[in-house]
Scaffold this active site. Structure first.
Site, PDB file in Angstrom:
ATOM      1  N   ASP A 264       4.804  22.914   1.092  1.00 56.89           N
ATOM      2  CA  ASP A 264       3.959  22.868   2.061  1.00 56.89           C
ATOM      3  C   ASP A 264       2.509  22.147   1.585  1.00 56.89           C
ATOM      4  O   ASP A 264       1.724  21.452   2.381  1.00 56.89           O
ATOM      5  CB  ASP A 264       3.223  24.357   2.606  1.00 56.89           C
ATOM      6  CG  ASP A 264       4.306  24.808   3.454  1.00 56.89           C
ATOM      7  OD1 ASP A 264       5.109  23.969   4.110  1.00 56.89           O
ATOM      8  OD2 ASP A 264       4.439  25.931   3.794  1.00 56.89           O
TER       9      ASP A 264
ATOM     10  N   LYS B 221       9.592  33.664   3.516  1.00 55.37           N
ATOM     11  CA  LYS B 221       8.962  32.703   2.482  1.00 55.37           C
ATOM     12  C   LYS B 221       8.782  33.559   1.080  1.00 55.37           C
ATOM     13  O   LYS B 221       8.664  32.988  -0.119  1.00 55.37           O
ATOM     14  CB  LYS B 221       7.875  32.040   2.798  1.00 55.37           C
ATOM     15  CG  LYS B 221       8.129  30.932   3.991  1.00 55.37           C
ATOM     16  CD  LYS B 221       6.922  30.262   4.491  1.00 55.37           C
ATOM     17  CE  LYS B 221       7.182  29.099   4.997  1.00 55.37           C
ATOM     18  NZ  LYS B 221       5.837  28.217   5.028  1.00 55.37           N
TER      19      LYS B 221
HETATM   20  P1  NAP Z   1      -0.659  34.067   9.043  1.00 55.61           P
HETATM   21  O1  NAP Z   1      -0.201  34.033   7.594  1.00 55.61           O
HETATM   22  O2  NAP Z   1      -0.169  35.108  10.099  1.00 55.61           O
HETATM   23  O3  NAP Z   1      -2.347  33.856   9.030  1.00 55.61           O
HETATM   24  C1  NAP Z   1      -2.949  33.744  10.282  1.00 55.61           C
HETATM   25  C2  NAP Z   1      -4.280  33.304  10.103  1.00 55.61           C
HETATM   26  O4  NAP Z   1      -4.956  33.009  11.300  1.00 55.61           O
HETATM   27  C3  NAP Z   1      -5.119  34.549   9.598  1.00 55.61           C
HETATM   28  O5  NAP Z   1      -6.110  33.964   8.606  1.00 55.61           O
HETATM   29  C4  NAP Z   1      -5.677  35.209  10.824  1.00 55.61           C
HETATM   30  O6  NAP Z   1      -6.846  35.941  10.491  1.00 55.61           O
HETATM   31  C5  NAP Z   1      -5.811  34.169  11.400  1.00 55.61           C
HETATM   32  N1  NAP Z   1      -6.150  34.506  13.167  1.00 55.61           N
HETATM   33  C6  NAP Z   1      -5.131  34.934  13.851  1.00 55.61           C
HETATM   34  N2  NAP Z   1      -5.382  35.461  15.170  1.00 55.61           N
HETATM   35  C7  NAP Z   1      -6.790  35.195  15.049  1.00 55.61           C
HETATM   36  C8  NAP Z   1      -7.867  35.406  15.999  1.00 55.61           C
HETATM   37  N3  NAP Z   1      -7.618  35.991  16.827  1.00 55.61           N
HETATM   38  N4  NAP Z   1      -9.336  35.314  15.423  1.00 55.61           N
HETATM   39  C9  NAP Z   1      -9.554  34.722  14.185  1.00 55.61           C
HETATM   40  N5  NAP Z   1      -8.491  34.631  13.269  1.00 55.61           N
HETATM   41  C10 NAP Z   1      -7.160  34.726  13.746  1.00 55.61           C
HETATM   42  O7  NAP Z   1      -0.062  32.613   9.569  1.00 55.61           O
HETATM   43  P2  NAP Z   1       0.125  30.988   8.610  1.00 55.61           P
HETATM   44  O8  NAP Z   1       1.521  31.318   8.216  1.00 55.61           O
HETATM   45  O9  NAP Z   1      -0.859  31.051   7.951  1.00 55.61           O
HETATM   46  O10 NAP Z   1       0.048  30.101   9.864  1.00 55.61           O
HETATM   47  C11 NAP Z   1      -1.120  29.882  10.512  1.00 55.61           C
HETATM   48  C12 NAP Z   1      -1.227  28.589  11.636  1.00 55.61           C
HETATM   49  O11 NAP Z   1      -0.623  27.254  10.662  1.00 55.61           O
HETATM   50  C13 NAP Z   1       0.070  28.762  12.441  1.00 55.61           C
HETATM   51  O12 NAP Z   1      -0.355  28.293  13.701  1.00 55.61           O
HETATM   52  C14 NAP Z   1       1.321  27.987  11.867  1.00 55.61           C
HETATM   53  O13 NAP Z   1       2.170  27.405  13.115  1.00 55.61           O
HETATM   54  C15 NAP Z   1       0.443  26.680  11.309  1.00 55.61           C
HETATM   55  N6  NAP Z   1       1.273  26.210  10.075  1.00 55.61           N
HETATM   56  C16 NAP Z   1       1.404  24.735  10.290  1.00 55.61           C
HETATM   57  C17 NAP Z   1       2.093  24.232   9.218  1.00 55.61           C
HETATM   58  C18 NAP Z   1       2.299  22.706   9.504  1.00 55.61           C
HETATM   59  O14 NAP Z   1       3.217  22.022   8.671  1.00 55.61           O
HETATM   60  N7  NAP Z   1       1.432  22.116  10.414  1.00 55.61           N
HETATM   61  C19 NAP Z   1       2.741  24.777   8.020  1.00 55.61           C
HETATM   62  C20 NAP Z   1       2.407  26.322   8.079  1.00 55.61           C
HETATM   63  C21 NAP Z   1       1.674  26.756   9.118  1.00 55.61           C
HETATM   64  P3  NAP Z   1      -6.728  37.671  10.072  1.00 55.61           P
HETATM   65  O15 NAP Z   1      -6.345  37.686   8.467  1.00 55.61           O
HETATM   66  O16 NAP Z   1      -8.155  38.013  10.234  1.00 55.61           O
HETATM   67  O17 NAP Z   1      -5.410  38.152  10.741  1.00 55.61           O
END
Ligand code: NAP
Length: 277
Positions: A107, A70
């Site tokens: 998004d 991305k």
């Molecule tokens: P990302 O960039 O990897 O970010 C992950 C986030 O989750 C970070 O803030 C991370 O915190 C936090 N996290 C992960 N494990 C954790 C834990 N054990 N305890 C506390 N915080 C934790 O991922 P992303 O792309 O932002 O996606 C995040 C979620 O949104 C995913 O589940 C994805 O499938 C979903 N999503 C959904 C849509 C939709 O259309 N509904 C669109 C995009 C994403 P740290 O910074 O501390 O690691």
């Protein structure tokens, strides 16, 4: 006699097998009776530039972009929309007839459109929003909430420097809260968003205390597998208006489909069922 060229779109990522995008776009192609194809493409980072430049020559009108490409695609585009620049990532490419590659990020649009459809009385200006998480998805959520007129965003992330970096970038309407205090910030919020991956099937459990949630607060989770997360179930029990994350995925696909295939499609219960099938 000139040949009829069927427009092709797709989604590029690695891995790509889990993507629900083919189901959505194929559903719309069928419903609207359009000639077209939508194909999942597994592409590794080293091959990304070569693949993107080859696709328009093979009849592709554009592609969705997912993890891990991305951010990298921004450098391959000739034009980047303001919202993609602000978010710092693109999820949609449009291959224009003049040969130019246009990068967009839908998004944030999908996030807001989902809230407006599923919680029609939601008023972003009613009070602060609380956002959990500071990853890639949080950037789109924060940018779109600010654009929608939320007065303030309270932001908590396990790794605090990432939240501080977002504040430095997005400005003073963001207030960073320590992760251990995340439960407390919910008391002030009229909109609450989980953008972390906590609560996802097979992942870590969501453990932020939710007793601060007030009835009537609009609460949404970006995690949509499971559809009814523990976070949403608890929020519902507290009298909140809850919105699941699948709708964001469905709505973010609307502007891309319109640009590629010429019809603005609708997000319907049938589309939701197709995405879940
Ligand atoms: P990302 O960039 O990897 O970010 C992950 C986030 O989750 C970070 O803030 C991370 O915190 C936090 N996290 C992960 N494990 C954790 C834990 N054990 N305890 C506390 N915080 C934790 O991922 P992303 O792309 O932002 O996606 C995040 C979620 O949104 C995913 O589940 C994805 O499938 C979903 N999503 C959904 C849509 C939709 O259309 N509904 C669109 C995009 C994403 P740290 O910074 O501390 O690691």
């Amino acid at each position: 006699m000139s040949e009829t060229i069927i427009p092709i779109a797709g989604v590029i990522g690695s891995p790509i097998g889990h993507s629900r995008s083919p189901k959505l776009h194929r559903h719309w192609l069928k419903v609207y009776g359009l000639a077209g194809e939508y194909i999942p493409l597994h592409v590794e980072p080293d091959d990304l530039a070569q693949v993107i430049h080859a696709l328009p020559k093979m009849g592709f009108v554009g592609v969705n972009i997912t993890i891990p490409h991305k951010i990298a695609v921004l450098n391959l585009a000739d034009l980047v929309t303001d919202r993609a620049t602000l978010i710092g990532a693109a999820n949609t490419l449009i291959f224009r007839k003049d040969g130019k590659i246009h990068a967009d990020n839908t998004d944030g649009y999908g996030f807001i459109a989902n809230l407006r459809q599923e919680a029609p009385d939601w008023d972003p200006a009613a009070g602060p929003a609380a956002v959990l998480g500071a990853g890639g998805a949080a950037r789109a959520v924060i940018a779109s909430l600010l654009e929608s007129g939320v007065p303030e965003i309270l932001l908590a992330n396990r790794t605090r420097p990432k939240a501080d970096a977002l504040r430095a970038e997005f400005g003073t309407r963001l207030r960073v809260v320590d992760w251990v205090q995340a439960g407390n910030m919910l008391e002030e919020a009229t909109t609450v968003v989980n953008t972390t991956s906590l609560g996802m099937v097979g992942g870590a459990e969501f453990r932020v205390p939710l007793d601060g949630l007030r009835p009537g607060t609009v609460v949404t989770d970006l995690v949509y597998n499971p559809l009814r997360t523990h976070f949403l179930a608890e929020a519902e029990a507290a009298g909140c208006v809850t919105v699941d994350g699948l709708g964001m995925l469905l709505h973010q696909a609307v502007p891309a489909f319109e640009r590629w295939f010429g019809i603005r499609p609708e997000v319907t219960p049938e589309l939701r069922a197709a995405a879940l099938a």
